[in-house]
Design an enzyme around this catalytic site. Structure first.
Site, mmCIF file in Angstrom:
data_model
loop_
_atom_site.group_PDB
_atom_site.id
_atom_site.type_symbol
_atom_site.label_atom_id
_atom_site.label_comp_id
_atom_site.label_asym_id
_atom_site.label_seq_id
_atom_site.Cartn_x
_atom_site.Cartn_y
_atom_site.Cartn_z
ATOM 1 N N LYS A 89 60.332 24.018 94.864
ATOM 2 C CA LYS A 89 61.004 23.061 96.097
ATOM 3 C C LYS A 89 60.385 21.502 95.709
ATOM 4 O O LYS A 89 59.476 21.554 95.163
ATOM 5 C CB LYS A 89 59.918 22.667 97.351
ATOM 6 C CG LYS A 89 60.801 22.804 98.888
ATOM 7 C CD LYS A 89 59.930 22.992 99.571
ATOM 8 C CE LYS A 89 60.391 22.759 100.805
ATOM 9 N NZ LYS A 89 59.251 22.529 102.093
HETATM 10 O O1 G3P Z 1 59.469 21.749 107.286
HETATM 11 C C1 G3P Z 1 59.445 20.865 106.759
HETATM 12 C C2 G3P Z 1 58.136 21.185 108.109
HETATM 13 O O2 G3P Z 1 56.910 21.953 107.541
HETATM 14 C C3 G3P Z 1 57.596 19.784 108.613
HETATM 15 O O3 G3P Z 1 57.986 19.477 109.471
HETATM 16 O O4 G3P Z 1 56.527 18.937 111.908
HETATM 17 O O5 G3P Z 1 55.639 18.179 109.509
HETATM 18 O O6 G3P Z 1 58.138 16.612 110.224
HETATM 19 P P1 G3P Z 1 56.929 18.311 110.166
#
Ligand code: G3P
Length: 211
Positions: A83
């Site tokens: 990643k």
């Molecule tokens: O897949 C990316 C994710 O882990 C981020 O999620 O909810 O922090 O925007 P969030």
């Protein structure tokens, strides 16, 4: 649409494994930090549980440093996907890794031009963040649809992972707008099976079978 789980928590992965629907895992530095464990240690354990793409993020550094870490991580297992953040150095790294046939997932994608750069660099996957785009006042669903249109226009092989999924509506939109994959947190995966009418129907059938 393929389903991945967005977690670094081993118990959550074990809990969904038997469903047979989770085809890959994505992690990020925040998810790894939440577990309080070393990245390599967590990744090795995930690889032993799920036979599919497992995304492990490189730490920010020079391109050479990130490449070194990416090569080391990719040696853990053929299913490892590196990643890489959506930056100029990240794009250069993706180009280098593509030449080495190392799979990549470009993360923190918020626009079509960013997605285009990642596709041209030869990214295996790109991860547009639906929830964070919504938080920003734009539409995460529209972003997925626009990126899919761009990919179809030029026939890129890059697959789109709808990420930053916060609820079942995001899952619905990701699938209707054509995302290849959605990476879904455990909590949302558990909500996906539920519908009040299913519960009600079960109750009706259970009562009928008692008669
Ligand atoms: O897949 C990316 C994710 O882990 C981020 O999620 O909810 O922090 O925007 P969030």
């Amino acid at each position: 649409m393929k389903i991945f789980i967005d977690t670094a928590n081993i118990e959550e992965i074990k809990a969904v494994k038997d469903l047979g629907i989770v085809k890959g895992v994505t992690t990020n530095p925040s998810l790894i930090a939440k577990e309080g464990r070393k990245l390599e240690e967590v990744i090795k354990e995930i690889v032993s549980l799920i036979d599919g793409p497992i995304s492990a993020e490189v730490n920010e550094g020079s391109i050479d440093e990130m490449e070194k870490q990416a090569i080391a991580l990719s040696k853990i297992d053929p299913n490892i996907v590196i990643k890489v953040p959506m930056t100029l150095d990240g794009i250069a790294l993706v180009s280098r890794l593509a030449k080495r046939k190392i799979k990549t997932n470009v993360t923190l994608v918020f626009s079509v031009p960013q997605a285009l750069m990642a596709c041209e660099a030869g990214a295996t996957y790109i991860s547009p963040f639906m929830g964070r785009v919504d938080d920003f006042g734009e539409s995460g669903a529209d972003l997925i649809e626009d990126i899919m249109t761009m990919i179809v226009n030029y026939g890129y092989e890059t697959e789109v992972i709808a990420a930053s999924i916060r609820n079942t509506a995001h899952v619905k939109e990701a699938s209707l707008r054509g995302a290849d994959i959605a990476t879904i947190p455990y909590k949302v995966l558990m909500q996906m099976v539920k519908h009040p009418l299913t519960d009600k129907g079960l109750e009706i059938f259970a009562n009928a079978s008692k008669k």
